[in-house]
Scaffold this motif. Structure first.
Motif, short mmCIF file in Angstrom:
data_model
loop_
_atom_site.label_atom_id
_atom_site.label_comp_id
_atom_site.label_asym_id
_atom_site.label_seq_id
_atom_site.Cartn_x
_atom_site.Cartn_y
_atom_site.Cartn_z
N GLU A 1 -22.55 -36.94 -6.39
CA GLU A 1 -23.63 -37.78 -6.91
C GLU A 1 -23.03 -39.06 -7.48
O GLU A 1 -21.97 -39.02 -8.11
CB GLU A 1 -24.37 -37.03 -8.01
CG GLU A 1 -25.55 -37.80 -8.56
CD GLU A 1 -26.35 -37.00 -9.56
OE1 GLU A 1 -26.81 -37.60 -10.55
OE2 GLU A 1 -26.52 -35.79 -9.37
N ARG A 2 -23.69 -40.17 -7.23
CA ARG A 2 -23.20 -41.45 -7.74
C ARG A 2 -23.14 -41.41 -9.26
O ARG A 2 -24.08 -41.02 -9.91
CB ARG A 2 -24.08 -42.61 -7.28
CG ARG A 2 -23.62 -43.90 -7.94
CD ARG A 2 -23.98 -45.16 -7.22
NE ARG A 2 -23.26 -45.46 -6.02
CZ ARG A 2 -21.98 -45.82 -5.95
NH1 ARG A 2 -21.23 -45.86 -7.01
NH2 ARG A 2 -21.45 -46.14 -4.81
N ALA A 3 -22.01 -41.79 -9.82
CA ALA A 3 -21.81 -41.78 -11.27
C ALA A 3 -22.03 -43.16 -11.87
O ALA A 3 -22.77 -43.32 -12.82
CB ALA A 3 -20.41 -41.29 -11.60
N CYS A 4 -21.39 -44.15 -11.32
CA CYS A 4 -21.45 -45.50 -11.86
C CYS A 4 -22.65 -46.22 -11.25
O CYS A 4 -22.64 -46.61 -10.10
CB CYS A 4 -20.16 -46.24 -11.54
SG CYS A 4 -20.13 -47.92 -12.18
N ARG A 5 -23.70 -46.38 -12.01
CA ARG A 5 -24.92 -46.96 -11.49
C ARG A 5 -24.95 -48.49 -11.58
O ARG A 5 -25.83 -49.12 -11.05
CB ARG A 5 -26.12 -46.38 -12.21
CG ARG A 5 -26.16 -44.87 -12.10
CD ARG A 5 -27.55 -44.35 -12.24
NE ARG A 5 -27.59 -42.91 -12.31
CZ ARG A 5 -27.59 -42.11 -11.26
NH1 ARG A 5 -27.54 -42.59 -10.06
NH2 ARG A 5 -27.64 -40.80 -11.41
N VAL A 6 -23.98 -49.07 -12.26
CA VAL A 6 -23.99 -50.52 -12.44
C VAL A 6 -22.97 -51.21 -11.55
O VAL A 6 -23.26 -52.21 -10.92
CB VAL A 6 -23.72 -50.87 -13.92
CG1 VAL A 6 -23.68 -52.37 -14.12
CG2 VAL A 6 -24.78 -50.24 -14.82
N MET A 7 -21.79 -50.64 -11.45
CA MET A 7 -20.71 -51.30 -10.71
C MET A 7 -20.07 -50.34 -9.72
O MET A 7 -19.68 -49.24 -10.07
CB MET A 7 -19.67 -51.82 -11.69
CG MET A 7 -18.52 -52.52 -11.05
SD MET A 7 -17.37 -53.01 -12.34
CE MET A 7 -17.12 -54.68 -11.88
N ASP A 8 -19.95 -50.77 -8.48
CA ASP A 8 -19.29 -49.99 -7.44
C ASP A 8 -17.83 -50.42 -7.40
O ASP A 8 -17.53 -51.60 -7.20
CB ASP A 8 -19.98 -50.27 -6.11
CG ASP A 8 -19.47 -49.39 -4.98
OD1 ASP A 8 -18.41 -48.76 -5.14
OD2 ASP A 8 -20.14 -49.34 -3.94
N THR A 9 -16.91 -49.47 -7.59
CA THR A 9 -15.48 -49.81 -7.65
C THR A 9 -14.76 -49.61 -6.33
O THR A 9 -13.57 -49.90 -6.24
CB THR A 9 -14.78 -48.97 -8.72
OG1 THR A 9 -14.76 -47.60 -8.30
CG2 THR A 9 -15.46 -49.09 -10.08
N ASP A 10 -15.44 -49.06 -5.30
CA ASP A 10 -14.83 -48.70 -4.03
C ASP A 10 -13.79 -47.59 -4.17
O ASP A 10 -12.97 -47.37 -3.29
CB ASP A 10 -14.21 -49.91 -3.32
CG ASP A 10 -15.28 -50.87 -2.81
OD1 ASP A 10 -16.44 -50.44 -2.66
OD2 ASP A 10 -14.96 -52.04 -2.58
N ASN A 11 -13.82 -46.89 -5.29
CA ASN A 11 -12.99 -45.72 -5.52
C ASN A 11 -13.96 -44.56 -5.76
O ASN A 11 -14.57 -44.46 -6.83
CB ASN A 11 -12.08 -45.93 -6.72
CG ASN A 11 -11.18 -44.72 -6.96
OD1 ASN A 11 -11.50 -43.59 -6.61
ND2 ASN A 11 -10.04 -44.97 -7.58
N CYS A 12 -14.11 -43.70 -4.76
CA CYS A 12 -15.10 -42.62 -4.86
C CYS A 12 -14.78 -41.61 -5.94
O CYS A 12 -15.68 -40.93 -6.42
CB CYS A 12 -15.25 -41.94 -3.49
SG CYS A 12 -15.98 -43.05 -2.26
N GLU A 13 -13.52 -41.54 -6.38
CA GLU A 13 -13.17 -40.68 -7.52
C GLU A 13 -13.85 -41.18 -8.79
O GLU A 13 -14.24 -40.39 -9.64
CB GLU A 13 -11.65 -40.66 -7.74
CG GLU A 13 -10.90 -39.75 -6.81
CD GLU A 13 -11.12 -38.28 -7.11
OE1 GLU A 13 -11.15 -37.87 -8.30
OE2 GLU A 13 -11.26 -37.52 -6.14
N ASN A 14 -14.02 -42.50 -8.92
CA ASN A 14 -14.70 -43.09 -10.08
C ASN A 14 -16.20 -43.17 -9.88
O ASN A 14 -16.97 -43.05 -10.84
CB ASN A 14 -14.19 -44.52 -10.33
CG ASN A 14 -12.73 -44.55 -10.68
OD1 ASN A 14 -12.18 -43.61 -11.23
ND2 ASN A 14 -12.08 -45.64 -10.33
#
Length: 121
Positions: free
Chosen positions: A103-116
């Protein structure tokens, strides 16, 4: 590849669930998904198969794969890559427990690191 049904929209910060079969999903989780790939429940909208891009049925590999959300022009809007999956400059998530999902965790910024950007759900 599958497309959402005509008129479908995903709002900002909205969570949707797409299951292979809504009936199987309901048996496991006691609720219905928003969409399904294989029609089993009349009240659940079905994803439309897009034969121009791929053949066969959806079958994500447990050892690694990629899921892309594309816009109307087929540009990536969001990408999740896990385990041995690969996609341009995206760091894969290391994977989740059996019967879990990402499930997407970071709803504001996509870091291109799926672990984050995604967590085990």
């Amino acid at each position: 590849m599958y497309r959402f049904p005509d008129g479908a929209k995903i709002k900002a910060n909205e969570k949707i669930v797409i299951a292979a079969k809504a009936s199987a999903f309901r048996s496991l989780y006691k609720k219905l998904p928003d969409y399904e790939f294989i029609k089993t429940e009349e009240c659940v909208l079905s994803m439309r198969r897009e034969k121009d891009w791929a053949a066969g049925i959806i079958n994500l590999a447990n050892s690694g794969d990629e899921v892309l959300l594309l816009d109307k022009e087929d540009n990536p809007v969001d990408v999740v890559v896990y385990e041995n999956g690969q996609f341009l400059n995206i760091v894969p998530h290391q994977g989740v427990e059996i019967s879990h999902s990402l499930e997407r965790a970071c709803r504001v910024m996509d870091t291109d690191n799926c672990e984050n950007d995604f967590f085990d759900q």
